[in-house]
Write a protein that holds these residues in place. Structure first.
Motif, PDB file in Angstrom:
ATOM      1  N   ALA A  35      49.901  68.507   5.148  1.00 38.96           N
ATOM      2  CA  ALA A  35      50.130  67.993   3.792  1.00 38.96           C
ATOM      3  C   ALA A  35      48.867  67.363   3.212  1.00 38.96           C
ATOM      4  CB  ALA A  35      51.269  66.981   3.800  1.00 38.96           C
ATOM      5  N   HIS A  36      47.980  66.868   4.072  1.00 42.16           N
ATOM      6  CA  HIS A  36      46.759  66.212   3.616  1.00 42.16           C
ATOM      7  C   HIS A  36      45.569  66.702   4.434  1.00 42.16           C
ATOM      8  CE1 HIS A  36      49.041  63.413   1.126  1.00 42.16           C
ATOM      9  NE2 HIS A  36      49.855  63.237   2.164  1.00 42.16           N
ATOM     10  N   ASN A  37      44.398  66.744   3.789  1.00 36.62           N
ATOM     11  CA  ASN A  37      43.164  67.177   4.458  1.00 36.62           C
ATOM     12  C   ASN A  37      42.154  66.056   4.662  1.00 36.62           C
ATOM     13  OD1 ASN A  37      43.701  69.977   4.833  1.00 36.62           O
ATOM     14  ND2 ASN A  37      43.322  70.316   2.643  1.00 36.62           N
ATOM     15  N   LYS A  38      42.285  64.966   3.916  1.00 36.05           N
ATOM     16  CA  LYS A  38      41.283  63.913   3.976  1.00 36.05           C
ATOM     17  C   LYS A  38      41.086  63.437   5.410  1.00 36.05           C
ATOM     18  CE  LYS A  38      39.981  59.430   2.038  1.00 36.05           C
ATOM     19  NZ  LYS A  38      40.355  58.321   1.140  1.00 36.05           N
ATOM     20  N   GLY A  39      39.805  63.359   5.834  1.00 34.81           N
ATOM     21  CA  GLY A  39      39.478  62.883   7.166  1.00 34.81           C
ATOM     22  C   GLY A  39      39.432  63.966   8.220  1.00 34.81           C
ATOM     23  N   LYS A  40      39.630  65.210   7.829  1.00 31.93           N
ATOM     24  CA  LYS A  40      39.609  66.302   8.807  1.00 31.93           C
ATOM     25  C   LYS A  40      38.206  66.914   8.902  1.00 31.93           C
ATOM     26  CE  LYS A  40      44.468  67.635   8.288  1.00 31.93           C
ATOM     27  NZ  LYS A  40      45.400  68.688   7.826  1.00 31.93           N
ATOM     28  N   PHE A  41      37.869  67.298  10.091  1.00 26.06           N
ATOM     29  CA  PHE A  41      36.622  67.992  10.388  1.00 26.06           C
ATOM     30  C   PHE A  41      36.941  69.442  10.714  1.00 26.06           C
ATOM     31  CE2 PHE A  41      34.087  69.665  13.925  1.00 26.06           C
ATOM     32  CZ  PHE A  41      32.811  69.630  13.390  1.00 26.06           C
ATOM     33  N   PHE A  42      36.067  70.380  10.310  1.00 22.29           N
ATOM     34  CA  PHE A  42      36.319  71.786  10.599  1.00 22.29           C
ATOM     35  C   PHE A  42      35.020  72.490  10.970  1.00 22.29           C
ATOM     36  CE2 PHE A  42      35.157  71.751   6.140  1.00 22.29           C
ATOM     37  CZ  PHE A  42      34.378  72.890   5.986  1.00 22.29           C
ATOM     38  N   PHE A  43      35.160  73.637  11.610  1.00 22.27           N
ATOM     39  CA  PHE A  43      34.010  74.478  11.927  1.00 22.27           C
ATOM     40  C   PHE A  43      34.507  75.923  12.027  1.00 22.27           C
ATOM     41  CE2 PHE A  43      35.966  73.324  15.912  1.00 22.27           C
ATOM     42  CZ  PHE A  43      35.976  74.503  16.630  1.00 22.27           C
ATOM     43  N   TYR A  44      33.592  76.871  11.813  1.00 22.71           N
ATOM     44  CA  TYR A  44      33.956  78.270  12.043  1.00 22.71           C
ATOM     45  C   TYR A  44      32.735  79.093  12.417  1.00 22.71           C
ATOM     46  CZ  TYR A  44      32.683  79.189   7.059  1.00 22.71           C
ATOM     47  OH  TYR A  44      32.043  79.294   5.844  1.00 22.71           O
ATOM     48  N   TRP A  45      33.012  80.250  13.032  1.00 20.98           N
ATOM     49  CA  TRP A  45      32.000  81.204  13.472  1.00 20.98           C
ATOM     50  C   TRP A  45      32.523  82.599  13.180  1.00 20.98           C
ATOM     51  CZ3 TRP A  45      27.101  81.198  15.342  1.00 20.98           C
ATOM     52  CH2 TRP A  45      26.634  82.375  15.946  1.00 20.98           C
ATOM     53  N   MET A  99      30.060  73.990   9.546  1.00 17.49           N
ATOM     54  CA  MET A  99      30.847  72.826   9.937  1.00 17.49           C
ATOM     55  C   MET A  99      30.886  71.866   8.765  1.00 17.49           C
ATOM     56  SD  MET A  99      28.134  71.121  12.632  1.00 17.49           S
ATOM     57  CE  MET A  99      29.245  69.793  13.048  1.00 17.49           C
ATOM     58  N   GLY A 100      32.032  71.172   8.610  1.00 22.55           N
ATOM     59  CA  GLY A 100      32.154  70.318   7.443  1.00 22.55           C
ATOM     60  C   GLY A 100      33.229  69.263   7.595  1.00 22.55           C
ATOM     61  N   TYR A 107      38.587  68.406  -1.457  1.00 23.56           N
ATOM     62  CA  TYR A 107      37.160  68.716  -1.439  1.00 23.56           C
ATOM     63  C   TYR A 107      36.548  68.431  -0.068  1.00 23.56           C
ATOM     64  CZ  TYR A 107      37.165  69.353  -6.484  1.00 23.56           C
ATOM     65  OH  TYR A 107      37.404  69.824  -7.744  1.00 23.56           O
ATOM     66  N   ASN A 108      35.681  69.345   0.355  1.00 22.53           N
ATOM     67  CA  ASN A 108      34.917  69.115   1.580  1.00 22.53           C
ATOM     68  C   ASN A 108      33.444  69.389   1.324  1.00 22.53           C
ATOM     69  OD1 ASN A 108      34.097  71.943   2.462  1.00 22.53           O
ATOM     70  ND2 ASN A 108      36.322  72.223   2.503  1.00 22.53           N
ATOM     71  N   ILE A 109      32.608  68.810   2.175  1.00 20.96           N
ATOM     72  CA  ILE A 109      31.178  69.083   2.159  1.00 20.96           C
ATOM     73  C   ILE A 109      30.809  69.627   3.533  1.00 20.96           C
ATOM     74  CG2 ILE A 109      30.534  66.721   2.825  1.00 20.96           C
ATOM     75  CD1 ILE A 109      28.085  67.111   0.895  1.00 20.96           C
ATOM     76  N   SER A 110      29.919  70.622   3.559  1.00 22.51           N
ATOM     77  CA  SER A 110      29.615  71.289   4.821  1.00 22.51           C
ATOM     78  C   SER A 110      28.157  71.729   4.855  1.00 22.51           C
ATOM     79  CB  SER A 110      30.527  72.507   5.009  1.00 22.51           C
ATOM     80  OG  SER A 110      30.285  73.474   3.985  1.00 22.51           O
ATOM     81  N   ILE A 165      20.067  78.808   5.064  1.00 20.51           N
ATOM     82  CA  ILE A 165      20.588  77.550   5.609  1.00 20.51           C
ATOM     83  C   ILE A 165      20.879  76.630   4.431  1.00 20.51           C
ATOM     84  CG2 ILE A 165      20.093  75.603   7.129  1.00 20.51           C
ATOM     85  CD1 ILE A 165      17.996  77.508   8.487  1.00 20.51           C
ATOM     86  N   HIS A 166      22.163  76.245   4.261  1.00 21.97           N
ATOM     87  CA  HIS A 166      22.502  75.557   3.020  1.00 21.97           C
ATOM     88  C   HIS A 166      23.770  74.710   3.143  1.00 21.97           C
ATOM     89  CE1 HIS A 166      24.820  79.248   3.132  1.00 21.97           C
ATOM     90  NE2 HIS A 166      25.616  78.792   2.191  1.00 21.97           N
ATOM     91  N   PRO A 167      23.780  73.560   2.463  1.00 17.98           N
ATOM     92  CA  PRO A 167      25.016  72.790   2.315  1.00 17.98           C
ATOM     93  C   PRO A 167      25.867  73.390   1.199  1.00 17.98           C
ATOM     94  CG  PRO A 167      23.228  71.639   1.247  1.00 17.98           C
ATOM     95  CD  PRO A 167      22.626  72.860   1.875  1.00 17.98           C
ATOM     96  N   GLU A 168      27.158  73.131   1.262  1.00 18.24           N
ATOM     97  CA  GLU A 168      28.093  73.582   0.231  1.00 18.24           C
ATOM     98  C   GLU A 168      29.090  72.473  -0.078  1.00 18.24           C
ATOM     99  OE1 GLU A 168      28.488  78.410   1.006  1.00 18.24           O
ATOM    100  OE2 GLU A 168      30.034  77.070   1.785  1.00 18.24           O
ATOM    101  N   ILE A 169      29.582  72.472  -1.304  1.00 13.03           N
ATOM    102  CA  ILE A 169      30.741  71.661  -1.660  1.00 13.03           C
ATOM    103  C   ILE A 169      31.846  72.628  -2.075  1.00 13.03           C
ATOM    104  CG2 ILE A 169      29.936  71.271  -4.041  1.00 13.03           C
ATOM    105  CD1 ILE A 169      31.357  68.472  -3.777  1.00 13.03           C
ATOM    106  N   THR A 170      33.036  72.423  -1.545  1.00 11.59           N
ATOM    107  CA  THR A 170      34.108  73.397  -1.690  1.00 11.59           C
ATOM    108  C   THR A 170      35.414  72.703  -2.063  1.00 11.59           C
ATOM    109  OG1 THR A 170      33.085  74.812  -0.011  1.00 11.59           O
ATOM    110  CG2 THR A 170      35.390  75.232  -0.504  1.00 11.59           C
TER     111      THR A 170
END
Length: 283
Positions: A35-45, A99-100, A107-110, A165-170
């Motif tokens: 239900a909520h995403n705030k405070g979550k960390f993620f990564f993918y390959w 990773m972000g 919103y997330n930053i990665s 190599i770049h940061p993103e805001i999503t």
């Protein structure tokens, strides 16, 4: 009157007790993890395919300055291969790592690394302007200021790779309700859109004229990009990420030989498709 008052108090007491009993019996609705995403960390390959616009490439050195016009290029996919999960060879295929962190629910930053590959098509005819030494001795010379891109004349690749190599805001939105999904903690679909900007650190594989081949990492320019994608999350923590990304790359300092006087410049647009596997967890 006293009897009536006593009866009313007794009825109110019974009613209040019954309501308390009913509240105790009601099941507590626990809020879903998704239900909520705030405070979550993620990564993918994952892996990518890339497509490029034509590009004018300018080559300069101590005794030459010429531009090849409308050069075409392609990527170099490896397909399904064990190298994608082999730790000693994971950087060989065209891969993506990111990773972000979600700083709020939407919103997330990665930070990430898009490892694309750029390979100039050989044996194509292109026009050129400028001059270079020993013209016509590389089986390349054609009438009308055109050249054939022979191996003796030029090989030009960013194959290990075209590293963006770049940061993103999503922004991320849960669209599970569009598909009437009953329990997002079991399966959830998210829509995402994002923007990024960063640097290009290619390992350019170049052989120009009869000069020694050059193949080293070098900070060569910058890029900007925009993306959209779908995320399919299973059992709260594991997901498949799909994305389409488009962007612009400007490289004005590409090393082409071991001499620092020799360099190339180019810019082009790219389109990238990606599929990746990842995880998302609270920290």
């Amino acid at each position: 009157m006293k009897k009536i008052l006593t009866l009313v108090i007794a009825l109110l007491t019974i009613t209040s007790f019954a309501q308390t009993e009913n509240l105790v019996d009601l099941p507590i609705q626990k809020e879903k993890y998704t239900a909520h995403n705030k405070g979550k960390f993620f990564f993918y390959w994952g892996g990518n395919r890339a497509y490029y616009s034509t590009s004018d490439i300018r080559f300069t050195g101590a005794d030459y300055d010429f531009t090849l016009n409308d050069v075409t290029a392609h990527d170099r996919p490896k397909g399904y291969h064990i190298d994608f999960i082999n730790p000693s060879r994971m950087t060989i295929p065209q891969t993506n790592f990111r990773m972000g962190y979600f700083f709020n629910d939407h919103y997330n930053i990665s930070i990430g690394w898009d490892h694309m590959k750029y390979v100039m098509y050989q044996d194509k005819i292109v026009s050129y302007t400028g001059n270079y030494p020993n013209e016509g001795t590389f089986d390349e010379s054609l009438p009308g200021n055109e050249v054939l891109l022979t191996d003796k004349f030029l090989t030009f690749e960013h194959t290990d790779g075209l590293n963006y190599i770049h940061p993103e805001i999503t922004r991320v939105d849960d669209i599970s309700k569009w598909f009437n999904l009953p329990n997002t903690d079991k399966f959830q679909i998210n829509l995402s859109e994002g923007f990024g900007a960063g640097v290009l650190l290619p390992k350019t594989n170049t052989k120009l004229f009869d000069k020694e081949r050059y193949d080293e990492f070098h900070l060569s320019g910058f890029g900007i990009s925009a993306k959209a994608g779908l995320t399919f999350t299973f059992y709260k923590h594991y997901f498949i990420q799909t994305e389409l990304k488009t962007g612009y790359i400007e490289m004005n300092d590409i090393r082409t030989t071991y001499s620092t006087a020799d360099k190339a410049q180019q810019n082009f647009w790219f389109l990238q498709s990606m599929i990746a596997f990842g995880g998302i967890f609270k920290i």
